[in-house]
Design a protein around this motif. Structure first.
Motif, PDB file in Angstrom:
ATOM      1  N   ILE A  35       0.852  -1.189   0.000  1.00 14.86           N
ATOM      2  CA  ILE A  35       0.000   0.000   0.000  1.00 14.86           C
ATOM      3  C   ILE A  35       0.890   1.243   0.000  1.00 14.86           C
ATOM      4  N   VAL A  36       0.603   2.185  -0.901  1.00 14.26           N
ATOM      5  CA  VAL A  36       1.386   3.423  -0.987  1.00 14.26           C
ATOM      6  C   VAL A  36       0.602   4.647  -0.525  1.00 14.26           C
ATOM      7  N   GLY A  41      -8.903   1.877   1.273  1.00 13.49           N
ATOM      8  CA  GLY A  41     -10.063   1.069   1.638  1.00 13.49           C
ATOM      9  C   GLY A  41     -10.094  -0.269   0.932  1.00 13.49           C
ATOM     10  N   VAL A  42     -10.655  -1.254   1.632  1.00 13.04           N
ATOM     11  CA  VAL A  42     -10.946  -2.564   1.060  1.00 13.04           C
ATOM     12  C   VAL A  42     -12.466  -2.652   1.006  1.00 13.04           C
ATOM     13  N   LYS A  55     -12.835  -2.748   5.388  1.00 12.79           N
ATOM     14  CA  LYS A  55     -11.780  -2.355   6.313  1.00 12.79           C
ATOM     15  C   LYS A  55     -10.811  -1.450   5.573  1.00 12.79           C
ATOM     16  N   THR A  56      -9.799  -0.958   6.281  1.00 16.23           N
ATOM     17  CA  THR A  56      -8.782  -0.118   5.657  1.00 16.23           C
ATOM     18  C   THR A  56      -7.408  -0.738   5.873  1.00 16.23           C
ATOM     19  N   LYS A  57      -6.496  -0.386   4.973  1.00 17.41           N
ATOM     20  CA  LYS A  57      -5.103  -0.796   5.080  1.00 17.41           C
ATOM     21  C   LYS A  57      -4.256   0.472   5.137  1.00 17.41           C
ATOM     22  N   TYR A  89     -11.900  -5.702  -2.823  1.00 13.85           N
ATOM     23  CA  TYR A  89     -11.437  -4.893  -3.937  1.00 13.85           C
ATOM     24  C   TYR A  89     -10.748  -3.652  -3.411  1.00 13.85           C
ATOM     25  N   MET A  90      -9.565  -3.344  -3.979  1.00 13.75           N
ATOM     26  CA  MET A  90      -8.829  -2.143  -3.601  1.00 13.75           C
ATOM     27  C   MET A  90      -8.423  -1.408  -4.867  1.00 13.75           C
TER      28      MET A  90
END
Length: 98
Positions: A35-36, A41-42, A55-57, A89-90
């Motif tokens: 992740i950059v 969000g996912v 969720k979030t990353k 999905y991201m």
């Protein structure tokens, strides 16, 4: 261990270009992404809608494990593995392949 993934095109295409889906069998795993964005969000659907947020990353997190993506509303969405065998999905521009 490096595994090669053979992604398979499954024919979902819209002439309007709003949704094109690419899929692979569950065994076609092996792609990972870092992740950059500060927060990404996912979603359970390839739409950037708060109703679909799972969720979030955070920046630096590693996600994967599929080499597949979909295109919706002009955005590329990478399909990522979720615990329990599901997928999320991201946004593809929120990550780089490692």
């Amino acid at each position: 261990m490096i595994r090669k993934a053979a992604c398979t095109l499954v024919g979902l295409a819209s002439l309007a270009g709003s949704l094109v889906a690419f899929s692979a069998p569950a065994s076609a795993a092996g792609c990972h992404y870092r992740i950059v964005w500060n927060v990404a969000g996912v979603y359970n659907s390839p739409q950037q809608n708060p109703n679909y947020l799972i969720k979030t990353k955070q920046r630096g997190d590693i996600v994967g494990d599929y080499c597949t993506y979909t295109i919706n509303d002009g955005y590329y969405w990478n399909i990522v593995a979720l615990g329990g065998g599901g997928v999320g999905y991201m946004r593809a521009d929120s990550m780089v392949r490692v």
